[in-house]
Enzyme design. Structure first.
Site, PDB file in Angstrom:
ATOM      1  N   GLN A  55       0.819  -1.285  -0.220  1.00 42.61           N
ATOM      2  CA  GLN A  55       0.059  -0.073   0.169  1.00 42.61           C
ATOM      3  C   GLN A  55       0.677   1.327   0.095  1.00 42.61           C
ATOM      4  O   GLN A  55       0.288   2.292  -0.497  1.00 42.61           O
ATOM      5  CB  GLN A  55      -0.979   0.048   1.229  1.00 42.61           C
ATOM      6  N   HIS A 140      -7.283  -9.686   6.106  1.00 41.62           N
ATOM      7  CA  HIS A 140      -7.441  -8.082   5.091  1.00 41.62           C
ATOM      8  C   HIS A 140      -6.160  -7.828   4.559  1.00 41.62           C
ATOM      9  O   HIS A 140      -5.769  -7.764   3.387  1.00 41.62           O
ATOM     10  CB  HIS A 140      -8.317  -7.193   5.730  1.00 41.62           C
ATOM     11  N   GLU A 141      -5.129  -7.544   5.348  1.00 40.16           N
ATOM     12  CA  GLU A 141      -3.915  -7.174   5.114  1.00 40.16           C
ATOM     13  C   GLU A 141      -3.225  -8.230   4.413  1.00 40.16           C
ATOM     14  O   GLU A 141      -2.341  -7.950   3.578  1.00 40.16           O
ATOM     15  CB  GLU A 141      -3.031  -6.725   6.484  1.00 40.16           C
ATOM     16  N   HIS A 144      -3.985  -8.286   0.855  1.00 41.82           N
ATOM     17  CA  HIS A 144      -2.983  -7.009   0.080  1.00 41.82           C
ATOM     18  C   HIS A 144      -1.678  -7.730  -0.452  1.00 41.82           C
ATOM     19  O   HIS A 144      -1.381  -7.370  -1.436  1.00 41.82           O
ATOM     20  CB  HIS A 144      -2.565  -5.793   1.034  1.00 41.82           C
TER      21      HIS A 144
END
Length: 173
Positions: A55, A140-141, A144
């Site tokens: 991110q 969730h992370e 990524h």
């Protein structure tokens, strides 16, 4: 420490990076700890509760997280090369948001409990059980790190609406 720019889905170049798969890092060293410190500062500034290295444009398997509630002492967590070693069949639905998809929230169903292994800030191997918000956030992370955004778990219509909403908000800003 430095605040880094968070990549967002409304920018085609950013989205291309966000969709890439990150790589394991060979070791936790001072340079990696510097990245993790920057990521944590960036996450707090945003503000958010979790941030994956991709991110901020770094394609390495690194996550920072802090699930402390407002008014509680910060409780930063660092996950290097995280792996899910077990996931429950029981599912848990949670309304997720994402710093790379600002101002968009939607329900995502994930395993309610997971067991994870990772290296911590010092490079020590850790195994840990996660449930509830911790389980949601780590999954969730970790998505990524595989080039998957939470909106990828939604219907195509909801995903397209989410991206349009982010683009519209950016134009209005």
């Amino acid at each position: 420490m430095a605040i880094r720019r968070i990549l967002t889905v409304d920018n085609a170049a950013d989205l291309a990076v966000l969709k890439q798969v990150s790589k394991d890092v060979p070791a936790v060293d001072d340079a990696l700890r510097g990245l993790m410190d920057d990521m944590l500062e960036t996450m707090y500034d945003a503000p958010g509760i979790g941030l994956a290295a991709v991110q901020v444009g770094e394609l390495v398997n690194v996550i920072v997280m802090d699930l402390a509630r407002e008014g509680e002492e910060p409780a930063p967590r660092y996950f290097v090369n995280p792996k899910i070693t077990w996931a429950s069949e029981e599912l848990f639905e949670y309304e997720e948001g994402c710093l790379s998809v600002p101002e968009v929230y939607d329900a995502v169903e994930r395993p309610a409990k997971v067991k994870i292994s990772y290296l911590n800030y010092q490079g020590e191997a850790v195994e840990e059980d996660a449930e509830e918000l911790f389980a949601v956030c780590i999954q969730h992370e970790m998505d990524h790190l595989k080039g998957v955004l939470f909106i990828d778990h939604l219907s195509r219509l909801k995903r397209d609406r989410a991206i349009s909403k982010v683009k519209k908000a950016r134009r209005a800003a």
